[in-house]
Design a protein around this motif. Structure first.
Motif, PDB file in Angstrom:
ATOM      1  N   GLY A 204       0.795  -1.228   0.000  1.00 20.87           N
ATOM      2  CA  GLY A 204       0.000   0.000   0.000  1.00 20.87           C
ATOM      3  C   GLY A 204       0.818   1.263   0.000  1.00 20.87           C
ATOM      4  O   GLY A 204       0.398   2.289   0.549  1.00 20.87           O
ATOM      5  N   VAL A 205       2.006   1.227  -0.633  1.00 23.27           N
ATOM      6  CA  VAL A 205       2.886   2.401  -0.668  1.00 23.27           C
ATOM      7  C   VAL A 205       3.082   2.857  -2.111  1.00 23.27           C
ATOM      8  O   VAL A 205       2.757   2.148  -3.057  1.00 23.27           O
ATOM      9  CB  VAL A 205       4.257   2.090  -0.035  1.00 23.27           C
ATOM     10  CG1 VAL A 205       4.081   1.622   1.400  1.00 23.27           C
ATOM     11  CG2 VAL A 205       5.018   1.034  -0.849  1.00 23.27           C
ATOM     12  N   LYS A 206       3.638   4.057  -2.243  1.00 19.75           N
ATOM     13  CA  LYS A 206       3.959   4.573  -3.565  1.00 19.75           C
ATOM     14  C   LYS A 206       5.398   4.206  -3.931  1.00 19.75           C
ATOM     15  O   LYS A 206       6.129   3.641  -3.115  1.00 19.75           O
ATOM     16  CB  LYS A 206       3.724   6.080  -3.618  1.00 19.75           C
ATOM     17  CG  LYS A 206       2.242   6.448  -3.434  1.00 19.75           C
ATOM     18  CD  LYS A 206       1.990   7.925  -3.629  1.00 19.75           C
ATOM     19  CE  LYS A 206       0.551   8.306  -3.303  1.00 19.75           C
ATOM     20  NZ  LYS A 206      -0.413   7.693  -4.244  1.00 19.75           N
ATOM     21  N   PHE A 207       5.784   4.524  -5.152  1.00 19.27           N
ATOM     22  CA  PHE A 207       6.991   3.990  -5.760  1.00 19.27           C
ATOM     23  C   PHE A 207       7.948   5.114  -6.160  1.00 19.27           C
ATOM     24  O   PHE A 207       7.530   6.083  -6.787  1.00 19.27           O
ATOM     25  CB  PHE A 207       6.637   3.214  -7.038  1.00 19.27           C
ATOM     26  CG  PHE A 207       5.470   2.267  -6.897  1.00 19.27           C
ATOM     27  CD1 PHE A 207       5.673   0.902  -6.792  1.00 19.27           C
ATOM     28  CD2 PHE A 207       4.158   2.740  -6.896  1.00 19.27           C
ATOM     29  CE1 PHE A 207       4.606   0.020  -6.672  1.00 19.27           C
ATOM     30  CE2 PHE A 207       3.084   1.873  -6.776  1.00 19.27           C
ATOM     31  CZ  PHE A 207       3.301   0.505  -6.663  1.00 19.27           C
ATOM     32  N   THR A 208       9.235   4.963  -5.826  1.00 15.46           N
ATOM     33  CA  THR A 208      10.227   5.919  -6.313  1.00 15.46           C
ATOM     34  C   THR A 208      11.457   5.166  -6.805  1.00 15.46           C
ATOM     35  O   THR A 208      12.472   5.042  -6.111  1.00 15.46           O
ATOM     36  CB  THR A 208      10.576   7.000  -5.265  1.00 15.46           C
ATOM     37  OG1 THR A 208      11.422   7.982  -5.869  1.00 15.46           O
ATOM     38  CG2 THR A 208      11.177   6.426  -4.010  1.00 15.46           C
ATOM     39  N   PRO A 209      11.391   4.635  -8.024  1.00 17.77           N
ATOM     40  CA  PRO A 209      12.531   3.917  -8.594  1.00 17.77           C
ATOM     41  C   PRO A 209      13.591   4.895  -9.075  1.00 17.77           C
ATOM     42  O   PRO A 209      13.279   5.943  -9.634  1.00 17.77           O
ATOM     43  CB  PRO A 209      11.905   3.171  -9.775  1.00 17.77           C
ATOM     44  CG  PRO A 209      10.799   4.086 -10.224  1.00 17.77           C
ATOM     45  CD  PRO A 209      10.246   4.705  -8.958  1.00 17.77           C
ATOM     46  N   GLU A 210      14.841   4.552  -8.835  1.00 16.57           N
ATOM     47  CA  GLU A 210      15.940   5.386  -9.342  1.00 16.57           C
ATOM     48  C   GLU A 210      16.666   4.662 -10.465  1.00 16.57           C
ATOM     49  O   GLU A 210      17.128   3.530 -10.283  1.00 16.57           O
ATOM     50  CB  GLU A 210      16.938   5.730  -8.239  1.00 16.57           C
ATOM     51  CG  GLU A 210      18.083   6.612  -8.759  1.00 16.57           C
ATOM     52  CD  GLU A 210      19.230   6.765  -7.792  1.00 16.57           C
ATOM     53  OE1 GLU A 210      20.361   7.042  -8.255  1.00 16.57           O
ATOM     54  OE2 GLU A 210      19.020   6.599  -6.570  1.00 16.57           O
ATOM     55  N   LEU A 211      16.775   5.291 -11.610  1.00 18.92           N
ATOM     56  CA  LEU A 211      17.529   4.737 -12.726  1.00 18.92           C
ATOM     57  C   LEU A 211      19.014   4.986 -12.458  1.00 18.92           C
ATOM     58  O   LEU A 211      19.493   6.112 -12.559  1.00 18.92           O
ATOM     59  CB  LEU A 211      17.099   5.405 -14.038  1.00 18.92           C
ATOM     60  CG  LEU A 211      17.549   4.710 -15.325  1.00 18.92           C
ATOM     61  CD1 LEU A 211      16.755   3.422 -15.541  1.00 18.92           C
ATOM     62  CD2 LEU A 211      17.374   5.631 -16.528  1.00 18.92           C
ATOM     63  N   LYS A 212      19.734   3.927 -12.114  1.00 15.19           N
ATOM     64  CA  LYS A 212      21.137   4.070 -11.733  1.00 15.19           C
ATOM     65  C   LYS A 212      22.017   4.254 -12.968  1.00 15.19           C
ATOM     66  O   LYS A 212      21.756   3.698 -14.037  1.00 15.19           O
ATOM     67  CB  LYS A 212      21.617   2.845 -10.957  1.00 15.19           C
ATOM     68  CG  LYS A 212      20.846   2.582  -9.675  1.00 15.19           C
ATOM     69  CD  LYS A 212      20.860   3.758  -8.720  1.00 15.19           C
ATOM     70  CE  LYS A 212      22.222   4.112  -8.219  1.00 15.19           C
ATOM     71  NZ  LYS A 212      22.197   5.157  -7.162  1.00 15.19           N
ATOM     72  N   VAL A 213      23.085   5.021 -12.795  1.00 14.54           N
ATOM     73  CA  VAL A 213      24.054   5.199 -13.865  1.00 14.54           C
ATOM     74  C   VAL A 213      24.765   3.864 -14.099  1.00 14.54           C
ATOM     75  O   VAL A 213      25.316   3.287 -13.156  1.00 14.54           O
ATOM     76  CB  VAL A 213      25.080   6.282 -13.497  1.00 14.54           C
ATOM     77  CG1 VAL A 213      26.160   6.382 -14.578  1.00 14.54           C
ATOM     78  CG2 VAL A 213      24.393   7.624 -13.294  1.00 14.54           C
ATOM     79  N   PRO A 214      24.747   3.329 -15.320  1.00 12.54           N
ATOM     80  CA  PRO A 214      25.388   2.028 -15.559  1.00 12.54           C
ATOM     81  C   PRO A 214      26.908   2.095 -15.375  1.00 12.54           C
ATOM     82  O   PRO A 214      27.542   3.109 -15.689  1.00 12.54           O
ATOM     83  CB  PRO A 214      25.040   1.719 -17.017  1.00 12.54           C
ATOM     84  CG  PRO A 214      23.879   2.609 -17.359  1.00 12.54           C
ATOM     85  CD  PRO A 214      24.071   3.842 -16.525  1.00 12.54           C
ATOM     86  N   THR A 215      27.469   1.024 -14.863  1.00 12.18           N
ATOM     87  CA  THR A 215      28.920   0.900 -14.797  1.00 12.18           C
ATOM     88  C   THR A 215      29.480   0.500 -16.153  1.00 12.18           C
ATOM     89  O   THR A 215      30.565   0.941 -16.544  1.00 12.18           O
ATOM     90  CB  THR A 215      29.318  -0.146 -13.734  1.00 12.18           C
ATOM     91  OG1 THR A 215      28.757   0.237 -12.477  1.00 12.18           O
ATOM     92  CG2 THR A 215      30.826  -0.242 -13.592  1.00 12.18           C
ATOM     93  N   VAL A 216      28.729  -0.329 -16.859  1.00  7.74           N
ATOM     94  CA  VAL A 216      29.148  -0.747 -18.198  1.00  7.74           C
ATOM     95  C   VAL A 216      28.903   0.381 -19.189  1.00  7.74           C
ATOM     96  O   VAL A 216      28.091   1.281 -18.948  1.00  7.74           O
ATOM     97  CB  VAL A 216      28.378  -2.004 -18.648  1.00  7.74           C
ATOM     98  CG1 VAL A 216      28.685  -3.168 -17.729  1.00  7.74           C
ATOM     99  CG2 VAL A 216      26.874  -1.748 -18.694  1.00  7.74           C
ATOM    100  N   GLY A 217      29.614   0.351 -20.291  1.00  8.01           N
ATOM    101  CA  GLY A 217      29.381   1.333 -21.336  1.00  8.01           C
ATOM    102  C   GLY A 217      28.018   1.138 -21.980  1.00  8.01           C
ATOM    103  O   GLY A 217      27.535   0.004 -22.101  1.00  8.01           O
TER     104      GLY A 217
END
Length: 399
Positions: A204-217
């Motif tokens: 019953g909560v809201k969502f805050t996904p973070e798009l992480k900076v990739p380590t791979v190229g």
């Protein structure tokens, strides 16, 4: 507010259902923090709320779950955060070798946040374990992109730590800071991004996904940065989650602007995580782009580390020029991260650097929260132990 942390294991095993159906459990920490405060009207008001029922609040954001005491980005940590009243939970999103989205703070943190080095999968790491030798610290690097999804899911989460003086893997995995705990570190269920969506919906909560900076190229085997940003949103569409319940985040302004342009229903709540190194929070001339320019681009939420939002005036903690400019431009500030610095007796470290002279103990923590909420106007605070922010928000009647 009587509660034993030992009950967590029972609660999870016996009641794996929506936290909406359960009472919010804050545990003893908020009351202890109030007890550490100097006498003041704020302390009196907060003390009057001790023992009163708390509510779920959007002000309280579970940073990676509840990693002060639970392995981060695990089902157990997320359930703990929801039980403590967090109204928003965070899955940091990265991807595996087969381009599946999973919850990890970094694409290359498996060696410190999971048991991979103690398994046969350690042989697949970008850099296997090397022991400390002379002046060279122990080291390893294990990426989600080193593994397929099925391999990733076979791992167990653990408290994020490493003993850099270790000469064995076993010792390397025993570096947890003394102000954290291994009490709940024995089991940590890793999650895909899609699984986190299903769990958060259940809780019953809201969502805050973070798009992480990739380590791979990037692009990675044909998987571009825009493919990656779109895949994050597509998981919410597939799950039927209303866009207004999702606050996608990125440190990359380009990602945020992509969502604003291509997924405007989600983009209007996109959060620009502001960690610009050339920014002086006391000098608006260094804000480039300016707050007004960000607002004109369609950005509505901005989230810097908490020290950027605060400064000292005559020894008093007050909003910084950055906080005032964000508010004037109509941006909604969010602060990170509370309960991540350990005991505050020595000034609080990196997160409190702009106000270190005023930070002389844990009794200052709720004072900082109060200034952020009432004067800096933050809409939420990320916390490694959401009970603290849930207590404050419930006491003050915040949304």
């Amino acid at each position: 507010m009587r509660f034993s942390l030992a009950l967590f294991a029972f609660v999870f095993a016996a009641f794996p259902v929506s936290a909406n159906a359960a009472e919010i459990e804050l545990g003893p920490r908020p009351a202890w923090l109030v007890g550490q405060m100097e006498d003041s009207p704020l302390k009196q008001r907060l003390a009057a709320c001790i023992g009163k029922p708390a509510k779920r609040t959007l002000f309280s954001i579970g940073h990676r779950g509840a990693p002060l005491q639970f392995p981060e980005h695990t089902e157990e940590g997320y359930r703990a955060a929801a039980l403590m009243g967090a109204g928003v939970l965070e899955c940091d999103v990265t991807f595996t070798k087969d381009k599946e989205l999973v919850c990890r703070h970094s694409q290359n943190d498996l060696h410190t946040t999971t048991n991979i080095l103690a398994t046969d999968l350690g042989a697949k790491c970008t850099q296997g374990f090397s022991p400390a030798t002379g002046d060279d610290p122990a080291a390893a690097e294990c990426r989600t992109s080193d593994l397929t999804l099925s391999e990733f899911k076979s791992l167990s989460g653990r408290m994020d730590s490493a003993d850099k003086k270790a000469v064995t893997v076993d010792a390397y995995l025993k570096g947890t800071a003394p102000w954290r705990t291994e009490l709940y570190g024995a089991t940590g269920t890793l999650m895909t991004h899609a699984e986190s969506i299903s769990l958060f919906k259940e809780l019953g909560v809201k969502f805050t996904p973070e798009l992480k900076v990739p380590t791979v190229g990037m692009p990675f085997e044909g998987f571009s940065q825009t493919d990656y940003a779109q895949a994050l949103i597509d998981d919410y569409k597939a799950a039927g989650i209303p866009p207004e319940d999702v606050f996608p985040q990125s440190f990359s302004l380009e990602d945020v602007l992509y969502w604003i342009e291509h997924e405007p229903e989600f983009g209007r709540q996109a959060v620009f995580l502001d960690a610009r190194r050339d920014l002086d929070p006391t000098d608006p001339a260094t804000f480039s782009p300016t707050m007004e320019e960000l607002k004109a681009m369609g950005v509505n939420y901005i989230a810097p580390p908490l020290f950027v939002l605060l400064t000292l005036e005559a020894g008093r903690i007050v909003p910084s020029a950055y906080a005032r400019a964000a508010k004037a431009a109509g941006l909604n500030p969010i602060a990170w991260t509370l309960e991540r610095s350990g005991p505050l007796a020595s000034g609080g470290g990196w997160y409190y650097q702009s106000i270190a002279e005023a930070i002389d103990g844990d009794g200052r923590m709720l004072e900082v929260v109060d200034v952020l909420a009432r004067e800096a106007g933050v809409t939420g605070i990320f916390s490694d132990w959401p009970a603290t922010t849930s207590f404050y928000a419930s006491c003050m009647g915040l949304k």
